[in-house]
Design a protein around this motif. Structure first.
Motif, PDB file in Angstrom:
ATOM      1  N   THR A  29       0.795  -1.222   0.000  1.00 15.91           N
ATOM      2  CA  THR A  29       0.000   0.000   0.000  1.00 15.91           C
ATOM      3  C   THR A  29       0.832   1.279   0.000  1.00 15.91           C
ATOM      4  O   THR A  29       0.351   2.304  -0.472  1.00 15.91           O
ATOM      5  N   PHE A  30       2.056   1.248   0.510  1.00 12.04           N
ATOM      6  CA  PHE A  30       2.822   2.494   0.623  1.00 12.04           C
ATOM      7  C   PHE A  30       4.144   2.450  -0.139  1.00 12.04           C
ATOM      8  O   PHE A  30       4.410   3.323  -0.957  1.00 12.04           O
ATOM      9  N   VAL A  31       4.967   1.480   0.123  1.00 15.14           N
ATOM     10  CA  VAL A  31       6.345   1.499  -0.365  1.00 15.14           C
ATOM     11  C   VAL A  31       6.408   1.317  -1.877  1.00 15.14           C
ATOM     12  O   VAL A  31       7.066   2.104  -2.571  1.00 15.14           O
ATOM     13  N   ILE A  32       5.739   0.317  -2.403  1.00 11.46           N
ATOM     14  CA  ILE A  32       5.830   0.036  -3.843  1.00 11.46           C
ATOM     15  C   ILE A  32       5.220   1.164  -4.681  1.00 11.46           C
ATOM     16  O   ILE A  32       5.841   1.607  -5.650  1.00 11.46           O
ATOM     17  N   PRO A  33       4.023   1.685  -4.342  1.00 13.42           N
ATOM     18  CA  PRO A  33       3.515   2.826  -5.125  1.00 13.42           C
ATOM     19  C   PRO A  33       4.422   4.057  -5.041  1.00 13.42           C
ATOM     20  O   PRO A  33       4.592   4.769  -6.035  1.00 13.42           O
ATOM     21  N   TYR A  34       5.005   4.314  -3.878  1.00 14.78           N
ATOM     22  CA  TYR A  34       5.918   5.449  -3.727  1.00 14.78           C
ATOM     23  C   TYR A  34       7.148   5.263  -4.611  1.00 14.78           C
ATOM     24  O   TYR A  34       7.604   6.197  -5.270  1.00 14.78           O
ATOM     25  N   TRP A  35       7.662   4.063  -4.655  1.00 15.16           N
ATOM     26  CA  TRP A  35       8.837   3.734  -5.451  1.00 15.16           C
ATOM     27  C   TRP A  35       8.526   3.894  -6.946  1.00 15.16           C
ATOM     28  O   TRP A  35       9.293   4.516  -7.694  1.00 15.16           O
ATOM     29  N   ILE A  36       7.407   3.355  -7.378  1.00 12.74           N
ATOM     30  CA  ILE A  36       7.023   3.450  -8.793  1.00 12.74           C
ATOM     31  C   ILE A  36       6.751   4.903  -9.176  1.00 12.74           C
ATOM     32  O   ILE A  36       7.180   5.372 -10.233  1.00 12.74           O
ATOM     33  N   GLY A  37       6.039   5.627  -8.313  1.00 10.31           N
ATOM     34  CA  GLY A  37       5.743   7.029  -8.596  1.00 10.31           C
ATOM     35  C   GLY A  37       7.003   7.867  -8.702  1.00 10.31           C
ATOM     36  O   GLY A  37       7.132   8.703  -9.595  1.00 10.31           O
ATOM     37  N   GLY A  38       7.949   7.655  -7.801  1.00 12.53           N
ATOM     38  CA  GLY A  38       9.214   8.395  -7.850  1.00 12.53           C
ATOM     39  C   GLY A  38      10.001   8.085  -9.110  1.00 12.53           C
ATOM     40  O   GLY A  38      10.586   8.980  -9.723  1.00 12.53           O
ATOM     41  N   ALA A  39      10.001   6.814  -9.515  1.00  7.02           N
ATOM     42  CA  ALA A  39      10.713   6.433 -10.734  1.00  7.02           C
ATOM     43  C   ALA A  39      10.080   7.097 -11.957  1.00  7.02           C
ATOM     44  O   ALA A  39      10.791   7.556 -12.862  1.00  7.02           O
ATOM     45  N   LEU A  40       8.753   7.151 -11.996  1.00  8.92           N
ATOM     46  CA  LEU A  40       8.075   7.789 -13.127  1.00  8.92           C
ATOM     47  C   LEU A  40       8.372   9.283 -13.178  1.00  8.92           C
ATOM     48  O   LEU A  40       8.611   9.834 -14.260  1.00  8.92           O
ATOM     49  N   ILE A  41       8.347   9.943 -12.027  1.00 10.62           N
ATOM     50  CA  ILE A  41       8.639  11.380 -11.995  1.00 10.62           C
ATOM     51  C   ILE A  41      10.068  11.649 -12.459  1.00 10.62           C
ATOM     52  O   ILE A  41      10.312  12.567 -13.246  1.00 10.62           O
ATOM     53  N   GLU A  42      11.020  10.839 -11.984  1.00 11.87           N
ATOM     54  CA  GLU A  42      12.412  11.018 -12.404  1.00 11.87           C
ATOM     55  C   GLU A  42      12.570  10.788 -13.904  1.00 11.87           C
ATOM     56  O   GLU A  42      13.300  11.507 -14.579  1.00 11.87           O
ATOM     57  N   ARG A  43      11.878   9.785 -14.452  1.00  5.66           N
ATOM     58  CA  ARG A  43      11.966   9.508 -15.889  1.00  5.66           C
ATOM     59  C   ARG A  43      11.382  10.664 -16.700  1.00  5.66           C
ATOM     60  O   ARG A  43      11.924  11.041 -17.736  1.00  5.66           O
ATOM     61  N   MET A  44      10.278  11.240 -16.235  1.00  5.66           N
ATOM     62  CA  MET A  44       9.683  12.377 -16.938  1.00  5.66           C
ATOM     63  C   MET A  44      10.629  13.575 -16.925  1.00  5.66           C
ATOM     64  O   MET A  44      10.735  14.293 -17.921  1.00  5.66           O
ATOM     65  N   LYS A  45      11.324  13.795 -15.810  1.00  8.97           N
ATOM     66  CA  LYS A  45      12.300  14.882 -15.747  1.00  8.97           C
ATOM     67  C   LYS A  45      13.436  14.654 -16.731  1.00  8.97           C
ATOM     68  O   LYS A  45      13.874  15.583 -17.414  1.00  8.97           O
ATOM     69  N   GLU A  46      13.908  13.415 -16.839  1.00  4.66           N
ATOM     70  CA  GLU A  46      14.981  13.100 -17.791  1.00  4.66           C
ATOM     71  C   GLU A  46      14.528  13.350 -19.221  1.00  4.66           C
ATOM     72  O   GLU A  46      15.272  13.913 -20.031  1.00  4.66           O
ATOM     73  N   ILE A  47      13.310  12.927 -19.555  1.00  2.09           N
ATOM     74  CA  ILE A  47      12.787  13.119 -20.913  1.00  2.09           C
ATOM     75  C   ILE A  47      12.677  14.609 -21.217  1.00  2.09           C
ATOM     76  O   ILE A  47      13.034  15.070 -22.311  1.00  2.09           O
ATOM     77  N   ARG A  48      12.178  15.395 -20.251  1.00  2.00           N
ATOM     78  CA  ARG A  48      12.066  16.843 -20.433  1.00  2.00           C
ATOM     79  C   ARG A  48      13.429  17.481 -20.666  1.00  2.00           C
ATOM     80  O   ARG A  48      13.582  18.351 -21.521  1.00  2.00           O
ATOM     81  N   GLU A  49      14.435  17.037 -19.893  1.00  2.00           N
ATOM     82  CA  GLU A  49      15.790  17.583 -20.064  1.00  2.00           C
ATOM     83  C   GLU A  49      16.375  17.209 -21.418  1.00  2.00           C
ATOM     84  O   GLU A  49      17.066  18.018 -22.052  1.00  2.00           O
TER      85      GLU A  49
END
Length: 59
Positions: A29-49
């Motif tokens: 309920t907490f750790v895995i969604p947080y991990w996946i969400g953080g990875a997606l946000i970081e990937r979106m930042k990389e794509i934007r850069e």
């Protein structure tokens, strides 16, 4: 019915089972969604850069 050693073993088993159950609930309920969400946000930042770098390279 139970000897004292068997009773302690049974209590240890129930304790480990309960700890495992609540750990799985916490992870799902907490750790895995947080991990996946953080990875997606970081990937979106990389794509934007990358897009920004390509635009600057063309100009």
């Amino acid at each position: 019915m139970f000897e004292f050693d068997q009773y302690l073993g049974f209590l240890a088993f129930l304790t480990i089972l309960t700890i495992g159950f609540w750990l799985m609930i916490f992870l799902i309920t907490f750790v895995i969604p947080y991990w996946i969400g953080g990875a997606l946000i970081e990937r979106m930042k990389e794509i934007r850069e990358e897009k920004k770098a390509k635009r600057q390279a063309l100009n």
